[in-house]
Design a protein around this motif. Structure first.
Motif, PDB file in Angstrom:
ATOM      1  N   GLU A  48       0.866  -1.190   0.000  1.00 24.26           N
ATOM      2  CA  GLU A  48       0.000   0.000   0.000  1.00 24.26           C
ATOM      3  C   GLU A  48       0.897   1.233   0.000  1.00 24.26           C
ATOM      4  OE1 GLU A  48      -2.935  -0.512   3.299  1.00 24.26           O
ATOM      5  OE2 GLU A  48      -2.009  -2.478   3.399  1.00 24.26           O
ATOM      6  N   HIS A  64       2.803  -0.003   3.485  1.00 22.01           N
ATOM      7  CA  HIS A  64       2.506  -1.239   4.205  1.00 22.01           C
ATOM      8  C   HIS A  64       2.776  -2.422   3.287  1.00 22.01           C
ATOM      9  CE1 HIS A  64      -0.466   0.972   7.075  1.00 22.01           C
ATOM     10  NE2 HIS A  64       0.782   1.368   7.190  1.00 22.01           N
ATOM     11  N   GLU A 110       1.329  -7.897   7.856  1.00 23.95           N
ATOM     12  CA  GLU A 110       1.481  -6.576   7.263  1.00 23.95           C
ATOM     13  C   GLU A 110       2.654  -5.893   7.955  1.00 23.95           C
ATOM     14  OE1 GLU A 110      -2.210  -4.469   7.361  1.00 23.95           O
ATOM     15  OE2 GLU A 110      -1.366  -2.653   6.504  1.00 23.95           O
TER      16      GLU A 110
HETATM   17 MG    MG Z   1      -2.990  -1.698   5.555  1.00 23.50          MG
END
Ligand code: MG
Ligand code: ADP
Length: 705
Positions: free
Chosen positions: A203, A330, A458
């Protein structure tokens, strides 16, 4: 493209990619099959096959309008590099040209490598470096002002075979993880999966500012972030930006990048506003780690170029504005087999999913044993402004498991056995017209640097401008090691069930200290982590030595991911990069303060002084003007002192030789000097007439896009 065409995403998705479909259509069956064997099974590539592929690739690219090709690679500068070669080749007699591209040119390139960082792996007189085709990441045609160019993802190595890039170790780490994960699966009776690949979805956070304003700020131009700047009256305190309505200009930008990325086969999926004003995020759908890394590089390139075309600038720096949220990336990571099994999927009842529990506890062990390496993999100069600084997440690595898994882990540790799993409940909103739905078994935790999120981890520490190659190399490597250690034990045992049970319990007990489910941003956690003996590595300079500890060397050597000299060279490159970048920041501040900010403030003082005299002559009350004048004069004096000190110290720093010593000097002395210069100037910005201030303010940049 027409509006209608733009909406038909399925119709053009991946149209600029030499993907599997194109290969099937354009390559002879036998060639296609051989190439797939190389891509899927890592089989050596036959030069004859490369010859045929090169021809097909060239014809396809020329049909797309390409005039040039480039080997596209990621040297240790962190950004992608390319050198364009035209396809043209002169014919011998008539002065005309042919469009040519051979298998040799596809497989191997030879950029003059002497200007890329090598950390002593290659002296400048030994300039040879090779780029080598990575057929596991598809080639693509990129269209921009330079025309259409066939880009071939490549690895970059020295004449003696040492990696000079980020891709080579990543590919090596993927092979290591594949081998060890398959070993583990076989122990559980899986005989069918042929390959295990790390899947990654990154991300990407970014800021958008107006380009004309950007061009008025030398700090943004030279360093990507602001080195001066007072807080605007409104910041992010209202939380009205996060997931807020997207401004029109930004919306147009998002539309354009999506369109471009889709054509390049990057599955841009989710977009929204982020926490700070002017901040946004884009996430693609996850894919194989190697491709995800390339796609993230491509995404950053497309964002920057597209913004420029639309009169905007995309800031990828980790901390463009102090006092506001920084940007990260991320890195969602899981391990998936070729037949679709996700090793990180706990199923509905994780307590009786022994394979999952082993995988999970192995990862706890990996992260605990190598927290320092993982931290280092996210270190860059920009991220130092974000991690471990006062306005940001601390730089302590810990793992968030969530309620359900934490409960299973607690059962394992206390009784040696997990007998049940907490289940999600029905969510009842209390409104009849809203359907009830099942809640997730666990809430989210946005403060954890390494969070389990359902069927993946993550890793949230990565910097927004940095390549995600290093974090993934580390994740793959440390997990491969933990799997290998577990398999070494389990393969020897006569009673697999007891052995695996004991091992899971042992790992859970030994590594439970790395698990933290609370508020990772709190001061209590910093103290608690210290009690637990978890490292809190605050700066890049402190993080670098992790690369060459005995433990790291053993790990990388065992799986052939880095040689010792490759590791040593990376250390040298990183110290040097640190000093160079901070030096650029210091020089930029000196330039701005001495050539524009201080002169502007002096200019304004002169006006004020004239005003004081005129008011006095007129017999009016001049006290306010005088008070202002005095205050400004004091601050200008502070700024001038700060400027002299920074200039002197930076001159000292520039002639220092030793890599580490110099980096430490830049971190401790120069950064403190920079702060000392910034403080009075930010105060001046609040009281000097805006007409005099020589550049756009934070407010102008963030709220007037
Ligand atoms: Mg995230
Ligand atoms: P969240 O909202 O929980 O952060 P999303 O579903 O929006 O998660 O996904 C965020 C990123 O994680 C996306 O890039 C997505 O493709 C990726 N992702 C989802 N599942 C996986 C997985 N199993 N492995 C790796 N990445 C994944």
């Amino acid at each position: 493209m027409s509006e209608e065409h733009i909406a038909d995403v399925a119709g053009y998705f991946g149209e600029d990619v030499f993907n599997d479909q194109v290969m099937q259509e354009r390559l002879p069956k036998k060639v296609y099959k051989e190439l797939r064997k190389t891509i899927d099974e890592g089989k050596d590539l036959d030069p004859m096959i490369a010859e045929v592929v090169a021809g097909a690739m060239k014809d396809w690219a020329i049909e797309k309008g390409a005039t040039h090709y480039t080997h596209w690679f990621q040297p240790l500068t962190g950004i992608t590099a390319e050198k364009h070669e035209a396809f043209i080749s002169p014919t011998r007699f008539d002065g005309s040209v042919l469009m040519e591209f051979s298998g040799k040119e596809l497989i191997k390139g030879e950029p003059d490598a002497s200007s890329f960082p090598s950390g002593g792996l290659r002296a400048t007189f030994e300039a040879r470096g090779y780029t080598a085709w990575d057929c596991t990441s598809p080639a693509f045609v990129r269209h921009d002002a330079a025309g259409a160019i066939l880009c071939i993802p490549t690895a970059f190595c020295s004449y003696t075979g040492e990696a000079l890039d980020l891709k080579t170790p990543l590919l090596r780490s993927m092979e290591a993880l594949n081998t060890q994960a398959l070993r583990l699966l076989r122990l559980f009776g899986n005989t069918t999966s042929k390959k295990c690949t790390p899947s990654v979805g990154a991300e990407q956070e970014y800021f958008i500012v107006d380009r004309d304003k950007f061009l008025k700020r030398k700090d943004l131009i030279y360093t990507g972030h602001t080195l001066f700047g007072a807080m605007p009256p409104k910041g992010q305190e209202l939380d009205d930006q996060y997931f807020g309505t997207i401004p029109e200009k930004v919306g147009a930008f998002m539309k354009a990048i999506n369109n471009e990325l889709w054509r390049l086969g990057v599955s841009a999926k989710t977009q929204h506003n982020e926490a700070a004003p002017g901040q946004h995020e884009l996430a693609p759908i996850y894919t194989e780690a190697n491709i995800a890394v390339d796609h993230n590089q491509l995404m950053m390139e497309v964002m920057k170029k597209t913004a420029e075309r639309q009169g905007l600038t995309c800031l990828l720096h980790e901390k463009p504005f102090s006092g506001m949220n920084g940007s990260g990336k991320h890195n969602n990571w899981s391990i998936v087999t070729d037949d679709g099994i996700n090793l990180l999927d706990p199923g509905k009842t994780p307590h009786d999913n022994v394979q999952f529990l082993l995988v999970l506890t192995c990862i706890l062990k990996a992260v605990d044993d190598h927290a320092d390496l993982l931290r280092e993999s996210a270190a860059d100069v920009g991220n130092d402004y974000r991690l471990g600084a006062n306005e940001a997440p601390p730089a302590i690595i810990s793992v968030f498991l969530g309620e359900q898994l934490q409960d299973v882990l607690t059962q394992l540790i206390s009784t040696g056995e997990a007998t049940y799993s907490k289940q999600g409940e029905v969510m009842n909103t209390g409104v009849k017209t809203i359907p009830d739905f099942m809640k997730d078994v666990t809430d989210r935790n946005r403060t954890s640097p390494f969070a389990f999120t359902g069927n993946k981890f993550e890793f949230r520490m990565c910097g927004s401008s940095d390549s995600i190659a290093s974090p993934n190399t580390v994740l793959n490597a440390i997990t491969a090691e933990a799997f290998a250690d577990a398999c070494d034990v389990l393969e020897k045992s006569d009673d697999f069930e007891t052995a695996v049970h004991d091992l899971i319990k042992k790992y859970a007990i030994e590594h439970q200290r790395i698990v933290f489910n609370g508020n990772g941003y709190s001061d209590e956690w910093v103290a608690e982590a210290e009690r637990r003996g978890l490292p809190n590595i605050k700066t890049m300079v402190d993080a670098i030595p992790a690369i060459v500890t005995d433990k790291a060397k053993t790990l990388y050597k065992r799986f052939g991911i880095f040689t010792e000299s490759e590791l040593e060279s990376r250390v040298e490159i990183k110290y040097e990069e640190y000093s160079k970048l901070v030096n650029i920041e210091a020089r930029t501040m000196i330039d701005m303060a001495s050539k524009s900010i201080i002169p502007a403030c002096i200019g304004y003082s002169k006006t004020l002084a004239d005003a004081v005299i005129s008011l006095k002559e007129a017999g009016a009350d001049y006290s306010a003007a005088k008070e202002r004048l005095d205050e400004i004069a004091d601050l200008i004096a502070d700024a001038q002192n700060g400027l002299s000190r920074l200039t002197e110290d930076d001159d000292k720093g520039m002639v220092m030789e030793d890599g580490r010593e110099k980096a430490v000097f830049y971190r401790d002395i120069i950064k403190a000097d920079m702060e000392r210069l910034r403080t009075p100037i930010d105060k001046l910005e609040m009281i000097v007439d805006k007409e005099y201030w020589p550049m756009p303010s934070y407010g102008d940049l963030l709220f007037e896009v």
